[in-house]
Structure formats: C-alpha cells, structure tokens
Design an enzyme around this catalytic site. Structure first.
Site, PDB file in Angstrom:
ATOM      1  N   TYR A   1      -2.449  -1.088  10.264  1.00  0.00           N
ATOM      2  CA  TYR A   1      -2.517  -1.449   8.843  1.00  0.00           C
ATOM      3  C   TYR A   1      -1.234  -1.057   8.123  1.00  0.00           C
ATOM      4  CZ  TYR A   1      -4.120  -1.238   3.951  1.00  0.00           C
ATOM      5  OH  TYR A   1      -4.258  -1.378   2.591  1.00  0.00           O
TER       6      TYR A   1
ATOM      7  N   SER B   1       0.831  -1.206   0.000  1.00  0.00           N
ATOM      8  CA  SER B   1       0.000   0.000   0.000  1.00  0.00           C
ATOM      9  C   SER B   1       0.864   1.253   0.000  1.00  0.00           C
ATOM     10  CB  SER B   1      -0.892   0.016   1.251  1.00  0.00           C
ATOM     11  OG  SER B   1      -1.521   1.269   1.428  1.00  0.00           O
TER      12      SER B   1
END
Length: 283
Positions: A187, A174
């Site tokens: 995350y 990401s």
C-alpha cells in the site's frame, strides 16, 4: 471501542459504512459559498468515508457528482441521497476501477448525464496488512497496484478528452508515503507512486491549464481500516500516535479536496496537503 473494532475486523474489504460503529463524521461543517457552482465532479470511492464527505461538501458548494464505487450499494445510495439533500444531482456507478473499460464507463456516465467534466477526484484505494513481506502474495500485490495506481491512470486517461482549461485533478495519496508503514508495504509503495504521478502529471498538464494536486491523509476513521485494512493490534490504538492523539474524521479531510478543486487554489499544482493530526513530514 476495542471490542467493536475486533468484531468489525472479522469482515473483509470492502466494508460498509452502514455497519461501522461509531459512524464516521461526514457532514460539512460550514455553509456553502457556491465555489463549485455548475461544476461536475467524478469521485472514485465516493460511496463512503472520505469520498462521501467530499461528495456532500462538493454538493453543498454547487457541484453535481458521479460516485464510483466497487460494490457497496447501500452506502452509495445513502451518499447519493445526501448529495441530493444539498440540492445537487448524483449518479452512482458500481465496478472495478482496475479495469480500463469501467473507468471509461464512469466518464461516459458523467458526460451523458451532465454534459461536462470539471473535476476528477481519484480517491478509491485498498490496503491489506502484512507483518512480513514474504506474506504478500503475487495476487495481493497486483490487486493493490491495480486499484491504487492503474485505476488512477485509467481514470485520468478516460477523463482527459473532456477536461478543459481550469479543470482540476486531485489524487489521494497517504501519510504512509512520507513516514512509511511497517504493515502496509505494498500500500505504501502505491502511495509513493501516486505522489510521483501527481507531481509529474501536474507538469505534463500545466500548459493545458489543468491543475493536479494531492491530499495525504493520516489515520482517518473510515471503513478502510476496520474492515480488513489493518491488524487488530493497530486498530486498538488507531490514531493515538498522532500529535493530536486521535484519528481524523472524513469531514476534516474533505475541505482539502475542496480547496484544491476550486479556484481558491488557482496558483497551486503539483502540491500535496497533509490532514494528518499534526504529523510533520517532508512535502
């Protein structure tokens, strides 16, 4: 869109793409050229979002697919139908990739159905927004790492006996790994781990002729954020901070996975592609 987002945000992960408004764009944008002819791919998180777009694009390029998902049965069946509409075959399997036995079952399904495994797409993930690090419970921390990191390890371990020279593994990391995310501390940490895992695994498997690369999407319009993966404040302006000023669509990300899965990228391993709306980050 703000009112719609607020209503959707009342739900809990995982969310259904069938309930998302506006609908994400998953349709491939160009004709296939048999770049994955006779290949078999496993795609985790293959029911919706980026996973759906990857599955249909792979099918258009000639691959049969196994779609792993948690419990979004309606979305998974829809994606399987989309794959079959492209002339390919699809198998779906529900369960928790955080459990090693389920990862073994996914691979077993691919081998028992298609007799081979050529591509592993580790796309599944989860996120939970928290403004204060002290709000992150032990349960949430463990759950996020179990899905995003442990699940990836388990999938690779299960797949390895069946991956031969020329196989490809593509992991979804990401943009948050590179630029951070103030509300996604756990995350973002998992995505950093995934990037390090991708680079290390690429070196570990190089002599076997198995390539390992990653894709680091920016803000993409999928069920992940609207159904509990981001705060309402973030969703109200989702993607606006990118240089392109908008969120991306799943079919703008899927070609990165295709490129890294096929022989077009035969001299690439340990690399990460960045479909993120123009955000400049370190490689």
């Amino acid at each position: 869109m703000t009112d719609t987002i607020s209503k959707m945000h009342e739900g809990e992960l995982p969310g259904l793409e069938a309930d998302l408004d506006p609908k994400p764009e998953w349709q491939p944008r160009y004709a296939g050229s048999a770049r994955l002819k006779n290949k078999v791919a496993i795609i985790t998180g293959g029911d919706s979002g980026i996973g759906r777009a990857v599955a249909v694009l792979f099918a258009r390029e000639g691959a049969n697919v196994v779609l792993s998902y948690l419990e979004e049965h309606e979305d998974a069946k829809d994606t399987a139908r989309m794959v079959e509409a492209e002339g390919a075959k699809a198998q779906i399997i529900a369960g928790d990739i955080g459990e090693r036995a389920h990862c073994d079952a996914i691979v077993d399904l691919a081998i028992s159905t298609f007799g081979r495994l050529d591509i592993l797409i580790n796309n599944a993930g989860e996120q939970h927004p928290d403004k204060d690090i002290t709000d992150i419970s032990d349960k949430q921390l463990q759950r996020t790492f179990q899905t995003n990191v442990y699940g990836m390890f388990h999938m690779v371990q299960a797949a390895m006996p069946h991956l031969k020279e020329g196989a490809a593994i593509v992991n979804c990391t990401s943009v948050t790994m590179y630029k951070g995310a103030d509300e996604l501390l756990d995350y973002s940490a998992t995505k950093g781990a995934i990037t390090a895992f991708t680079r290390s695994l690429s070196q570990n498997l190089a002599e076997q002729g198995i390539r390992v690369n990653g894709v680091a999407p920016g803000p993409i319009w999928t069920p992940l954020n609207p159904f509990g993966g981001a705060s309402e404040e973030k969703l109200a302006h989702f993607g606006e901070s990118t240089p392109m000023g908008r969120p991306g669509q799943p079919n703008e990300v899927a070609p990165c996975f295709l490129f890294l899965a096929c022989d077009d990228s035969s001299y690439m391993s340990g690399q990460v592609l960045h479909p993120n709306g123009g955000i400049v980050v370190g490689s």
